[in-house]
Design an enzyme around this catalytic site. Structure first.
Site, PDB file in Angstrom:
ATOM      1  N   ARG A   1     -61.122-115.441 -25.153  1.00 54.96           N
ATOM      2  CA  ARG A   1     -61.787-115.457 -23.836  1.00 54.96           C
ATOM      3  C   ARG A   1     -62.978-114.451 -23.741  1.00 54.96           C
ATOM      4  O   ARG A   1     -63.931-114.681 -22.953  1.00 54.96           O
ATOM      5  CB  ARG A   1     -60.866-115.629 -22.718  1.00 54.96           C
ATOM      6  CG  ARG A   1     -59.965-116.687 -22.565  1.00 54.96           C
ATOM      7  CD  ARG A   1     -59.305-116.334 -21.339  1.00 54.96           C
ATOM      8  NE  ARG A   1     -60.029-115.536 -20.348  1.00 54.96           N
ATOM      9  CZ  ARG A   1     -60.503-116.054 -19.165  1.00 54.96           C
ATOM     10  NH1 ARG A   1     -60.780-117.645 -19.486  1.00 54.96           N
ATOM     11  NH2 ARG A   1     -61.220-115.724 -18.144  1.00 54.96           N
TER      12      ARG A   1
ATOM     13  N   CYS B   1     -55.740-121.239 -20.695  1.00 52.72           N
ATOM     14  CA  CYS B   1     -54.769-120.130 -21.308  1.00 52.72           C
ATOM     15  C   CYS B   1     -53.322-120.091 -21.067  1.00 52.72           C
ATOM     16  O   CYS B   1     -53.159-120.481 -19.922  1.00 52.72           O
ATOM     17  CB  CYS B   1     -55.535-118.891 -20.862  1.00 52.72           C
ATOM     18  SG  CYS B   1     -54.940-117.207 -21.423  1.00 52.72           S
TER      19      CYS B   1
ATOM     20  N   ARG C   1     -57.307-118.669 -15.383  1.00 55.53           N
ATOM     21  CA  ARG C   1     -58.161-117.740 -15.705  1.00 55.53           C
ATOM     22  C   ARG C   1     -59.812-118.183 -15.671  1.00 55.53           C
ATOM     23  O   ARG C   1     -60.448-118.321 -16.623  1.00 55.53           O
ATOM     24  CB  ARG C   1     -58.078-117.011 -17.126  1.00 55.53           C
ATOM     25  CG  ARG C   1     -56.603-116.104 -17.114  1.00 55.53           C
ATOM     26  CD  ARG C   1     -56.340-115.701 -18.371  1.00 55.53           C
ATOM     27  NE  ARG C   1     -57.047-114.496 -18.353  1.00 55.53           N
ATOM     28  CZ  ARG C   1     -56.907-113.696 -19.305  1.00 55.53           C
ATOM     29  NH1 ARG C   1     -55.942-113.875 -20.512  1.00 55.53           N
ATOM     30  NH2 ARG C   1     -57.545-112.389 -19.369  1.00 55.53           N
TER      31      ARG C   1
ATOM     32  N   LYS D   1     -58.583-101.683 -27.426  1.00 59.58           N
ATOM     33  CA  LYS D   1     -58.973-103.168 -27.430  1.00 59.58           C
ATOM     34  C   LYS D   1     -60.125-103.678 -26.298  1.00 59.58           C
ATOM     35  O   LYS D   1     -61.272-103.942 -26.536  1.00 59.58           O
ATOM     36  CB  LYS D   1     -58.074-104.127 -27.564  1.00 59.58           C
ATOM     37  CG  LYS D   1     -58.564-105.553 -27.627  1.00 59.58           C
ATOM     38  CD  LYS D   1     -57.441-106.558 -27.594  1.00 59.58           C
ATOM     39  CE  LYS D   1     -56.568-107.190 -26.407  1.00 59.58           C
ATOM     40  NZ  LYS D   1     -57.619-108.058 -25.364  1.00 59.58           N
ATOM     41  N   ASN D   2     -59.408-103.312 -25.253  1.00 62.55           N
ATOM     42  CA  ASN D   2     -60.285-103.871 -23.958  1.00 62.55           C
ATOM     43  C   ASN D   2     -61.484-102.886 -23.531  1.00 62.55           C
ATOM     44  O   ASN D   2     -62.542-103.423 -22.960  1.00 62.55           O
ATOM     45  CB  ASN D   2     -59.590-103.792 -22.884  1.00 62.55           C
ATOM     46  CG  ASN D   2     -58.456-105.344 -22.868  1.00 62.55           C
ATOM     47  OD1 ASN D   2     -58.523-105.992 -23.864  1.00 62.55           O
ATOM     48  ND2 ASN D   2     -57.622-105.296 -22.124  1.00 62.55           N
TER      49      ASN D   2
ATOM     50  N   ASP E   1     -50.918-105.955 -17.969  1.00 62.49           N
ATOM     51  CA  ASP E   1     -50.653-106.094 -19.642  1.00 62.49           C
ATOM     52  C   ASP E   1     -49.344-105.426 -19.812  1.00 62.49           C
ATOM     53  O   ASP E   1     -48.930-105.213 -20.793  1.00 62.49           O
ATOM     54  CB  ASP E   1     -51.795-105.527 -20.308  1.00 62.49           C
ATOM     55  CG  ASP E   1     -53.045-106.654 -20.063  1.00 62.49           C
ATOM     56  OD1 ASP E   1     -52.764-107.444 -19.847  1.00 62.49           O
ATOM     57  OD2 ASP E   1     -54.271-106.170 -20.611  1.00 62.49           O
TER      58      ASP E   1
ATOM     59  N   ARG F   1     -53.576-109.703 -32.297  1.00 63.88           N
ATOM     60  CA  ARG F   1     -55.088-109.640 -31.619  1.00 63.88           C
ATOM     61  C   ARG F   1     -54.935-108.347 -30.811  1.00 63.88           C
ATOM     62  O   ARG F   1     -56.214-107.933 -30.421  1.00 63.88           O
ATOM     63  CB  ARG F   1     -54.915-110.687 -30.604  1.00 63.88           C
ATOM     64  CG  ARG F   1     -55.059-112.124 -31.122  1.00 63.88           C
ATOM     65  CD  ARG F   1     -54.914-113.186 -29.860  1.00 63.88           C
ATOM     66  NE  ARG F   1     -56.028-112.457 -28.934  1.00 63.88           N
ATOM     67  CZ  ARG F   1     -56.048-112.875 -27.615  1.00 63.88           C
ATOM     68  NH1 ARG F   1     -54.913-113.914 -27.022  1.00 63.88           N
ATOM     69  NH2 ARG F   1     -56.920-112.442 -26.663  1.00 63.88           N
TER      70      ARG F   1
HETATM   71  C1  UD1 Z   1     -58.763-108.136 -18.417  1.00 63.05           C
HETATM   72  C2  UD1 Z   1     -58.332-108.020 -19.796  1.00 63.05           C
HETATM   73  C3  UD1 Z   1     -56.969-108.335 -19.570  1.00 63.05           C
HETATM   74  C4  UD1 Z   1     -55.983-107.998 -18.571  1.00 63.05           C
HETATM   75  C5  UD1 Z   1     -56.968-108.357 -17.173  1.00 63.05           C
HETATM   76  C6  UD1 Z   1     -56.208-107.954 -15.843  1.00 63.05           C
HETATM   77  C7  UD1 Z   1     -60.106-107.539 -21.322  1.00 63.05           C
HETATM   78  C8  UD1 Z   1     -60.899-108.362 -22.451  1.00 63.05           C
HETATM   79  N1  UD1 Z   1     -59.187-108.326 -20.963  1.00 63.05           N
HETATM   80  O1  UD1 Z   1     -59.175-109.609 -18.388  1.00 63.05           O
HETATM   81  O2  UD1 Z   1     -56.060-107.749 -20.994  1.00 63.05           O
HETATM   82  O3  UD1 Z   1     -54.838-108.676 -18.456  1.00 63.05           O
HETATM   83  O4  UD1 Z   1     -58.210-107.758 -17.334  1.00 63.05           O
HETATM   84  O5  UD1 Z   1     -56.322-106.601 -15.917  1.00 63.05           O
HETATM   85  O6  UD1 Z   1     -60.647-106.603 -20.740  1.00 63.05           O
HETATM   86  N2  UD1 Z   1     -60.821-114.390 -11.776  1.00 63.05           N
HETATM   87  C9  UD1 Z   1     -61.331-115.108 -11.017  1.00 63.05           C
HETATM   88  N3  UD1 Z   1     -62.792-115.329 -11.319  1.00 63.05           N
HETATM   89  C10 UD1 Z   1     -63.222-115.065 -12.233  1.00 63.05           C
HETATM   90  C11 UD1 Z   1     -62.476-114.035 -13.010  1.00 63.05           C
HETATM   91  C12 UD1 Z   1     -61.358-113.653 -12.883  1.00 63.05           C
HETATM   92  O7  UD1 Z   1     -60.646-115.802  -9.977  1.00 63.05           O
HETATM   93  O8  UD1 Z   1     -64.593-115.276 -12.464  1.00 63.05           O
HETATM   94  C13 UD1 Z   1     -59.174-113.693 -11.460  1.00 63.05           C
HETATM   95  C14 UD1 Z   1     -58.493-114.155 -12.663  1.00 63.05           C
HETATM   96  O9  UD1 Z   1     -57.789-115.713 -12.605  1.00 63.05           O
HETATM   97  C15 UD1 Z   1     -56.943-113.529 -12.233  1.00 63.05           C
HETATM   98  C16 UD1 Z   1     -58.042-112.236 -11.825  1.00 63.05           C
HETATM   99  O10 UD1 Z   1     -59.236-112.466 -11.395  1.00 63.05           O
HETATM  100  O11 UD1 Z   1     -56.293-113.741 -11.383  1.00 63.05           O
HETATM  101  C17 UD1 Z   1     -58.216-111.004 -12.565  1.00 63.05           C
HETATM  102  O12 UD1 Z   1     -58.444-111.393 -14.066  1.00 63.05           O
HETATM  103  P1  UD1 Z   1     -59.736-110.488 -15.134  1.00 63.05           P
HETATM  104  O13 UD1 Z   1     -59.501-109.205 -14.330  1.00 63.05           O
HETATM  105  O14 UD1 Z   1     -60.774-111.315 -14.751  1.00 63.05           O
HETATM  106  O15 UD1 Z   1     -58.955-110.676 -16.522  1.00 63.05           O
HETATM  107  P2  UD1 Z   1     -59.958-110.408 -17.643  1.00 63.05           P
HETATM  108  O16 UD1 Z   1     -61.188-109.745 -17.366  1.00 63.05           O
HETATM  109  O17 UD1 Z   1     -60.142-111.948 -18.171  1.00 63.05           O
END
Ligand code: UD1
Length: 419
Positions: free
Chosen positions: A93, A117, A122, A22-23, A306, A398
């Site tokens: 998201r 969320c 996030r 998926k990711n 995850d 999902r």
């Molecule tokens: C992706 C995965 C999700 C997985 C996560 C962590 C997808 C579609 N989803 O989510 O399944 O659980 O990686 O492995 O690939 N953060 C910030 N600022 C930002 C972005 C992120 O502070 O602009 C923080 C988040 O709050 C969190 C951390 O970074 O604490 C990691 O999040 P992130 O890697 O961005 O998760 P996703 O990409 O949303």
């Protein structure tokens, strides 16, 4: 609304093919917006999040052909709408992934801000900061991110903290930027590497994907490509946990062990017998004794957040005590109160779960709160005595393809019931 009914206590036995990731699929579908050529993808999983991303592409003007055998083909010759509306972004998201490609290819996009969320706040501040560093003019207002750019320009950008979709958004945007972009503290997840490989097949110039420094030399245009999505490592490991939990013997095919070394090491520490039979098959067995372990989630190559909920179920049925520390997301222990109702002995202190292994779980009506939490409740149900009825299973659709059918093929007593 559908529920899943599980009668626990049967060892899982048999062979299960793993679906595409998926990711990896979600960013690669978004990446198709970078070209007017045809992008042909195989091993695309049938998941609600994938349907949501296809719907979003359709709204932008993509022509999409889905063939059960051949895969998904996207033709973006007539993209004419650059808005990602609230109703779609609110359900997923990862819709934010169209921001980089639309801005790089068309110079404009309006994207609804992803809301709160279940697993923490996030934010997307790094996606925005990174694109601003590439010269985009971005304003927030009315619940939307309004981004405009003539042509993005290469930059050096450091992620803090490391973010998966943030890295992917900037990586995609940088492929069409003027000059060189260097992404530091980039996410090293296999899904980022798969995206980079697809982009390279489209003609992008990318080096270092899979390391924490990715260097992208922008090109003027990208072409169509064929790409096969990598196997889903989270689905793979969820079935591995299921095999160990039920003292089963399961063969996972179309799987990729090299993306799973941290979970495989932990499962072996707990007493699982895991054999990589060839590049694509993994056999998982249990000798019946599950030892407790401690684990801490962290970005790849660390232990994936995850899989935290699924491992918590296994530790709950182990001998001894274990501490699970969640470092990636705040508030990602929503499944614990449901597991407690099934008899698990887990206490939460801040971002740690203290688990005392117990000899059995007892089936109960439980409610899924997010995607991976719902998988953990299915696992708990498979191991529990009696019946477990899981509601709000739309979360599981999902990210898991036909989970109840796959588990039934392994001899589990599981069915979807409506109402
Ligand atoms: C992706 C995965 C999700 C997985 C996560 C962590 C997808 C579609 N989803 O989510 O399944 O659980 O990686 O492995 O690939 N953060 C910030 N600022 C930002 C972005 C992120 O502070 O602009 C923080 C988040 O709050 C969190 C951390 O970074 O604490 C990691 O999040 P992130 O890697 O961005 O998760 P996703 O990409 O949303």
């Amino acid at each position: 609304m559908d529920k899943i009914l599980v009668r626990g206590g049967r060892p899982l036995k048999g062979t299960i093919p793993i679906s595409g990731a998926k990711n990896a699929t979600l960013p690669i579908l978004a990446a198709s917006l970078l070209t007017t050529g045809h992008v042909h993808l195989s091993n695309v999983p049938h998941l609600r999040d994938v349907t949501t991303m296809l719907e979003l592409l359709g709204q932008h003007g993509s022509a999409i052909t889905i063939d059960e055998k051949l895969g998904v083909e996207i033709d973006n010759a007539r993209v004419n709408n650059f808005t990602a509306p609230y109703d779609l972004v609110a359900t997923m998201r990862a819709s934010i992934l169209v921001m980089g490609p639309l801005l790089a290819r068309y110079g404009q996009t309006d994207i609804s801000l992803p809301g709160g969320c279940a697993i923490g706040s996030r934010p997307v501040n790094l996606h925005i900061q990174g694109l601003r560093a590439m010269g985009a003019d971005i304003e927030l207002g009315g619940g939307y991110i309004r981004a405009r750019a003539k042509r993005l320009v290469g930059t050096r950008f450091t992620f803090d903290p490391v973010t998966v979709t943030g890295t992917e958004n900037l990586l995609m945007a940088a492929t069409l930027a003027k000059g060189q972009t260097i992404l530091e503290n980039a996410a090293r997840e296999p899904e980022v590497v798969d995206l980079a490989q697809c982009l390279i097949a489209m003609g992008a110039k990318i080096q270092g994907a899979g390391t924490s420094t990715i260097v992208i030399d922008g090109v003027d245009s990208l072409q169509g490509c064929h790409h096969a999505i990598i196997p889903d490592r989270i689905e793979t490991a969820t079935f591995m946990v299921a095999a160990v939990l039920t003292q089963g013997d399961v063969l996972l095919t179309n799987a990729c062990a090299s993306t799973l070394y941290a979970p495989i090491d932990k499962l072996k520490d707990m007493g699982a017998i895991i054999d990589e039979l060839d590049n694509q098959s993994i056999r998982v067995r249990s000798n019946g004794n599950i030892r407790a372990i401690d684990l801490e989630t962290s970005p790849f190559p660390g232990f994936p957040t995850d899989l935290q909920a699924q491992m918590l179920v296994l530790i709950s049925l182990s001998q001894g005590t274990g501490i699970v520390t969640e470092t990636v997301f705040e508030n990602r222990f929503m499944h614990v109160s449901e597991l407690q109702r099934m008899g698990a002995d887990i206490r939460i202190r801040g971002n740690t779960a203290h688990v005392r292994g117990c000899s059995k779980l007892i089936g109960a009506p439980v409610m899924a709160t997010d995607l991976r939490a719902s998988a953990s409740l299915v696992l708990a149900g498979l191991a529990a005595e009696g019946e477990t009825l899981i509601s709000r299973v739309y979360h599981i659709d999902r990210g898991y393809e036909r989970i109840e059918e796959k588990l039934r093929a392994l001899d589990a007593d599981i069915q979807r019931v409506s109402g």
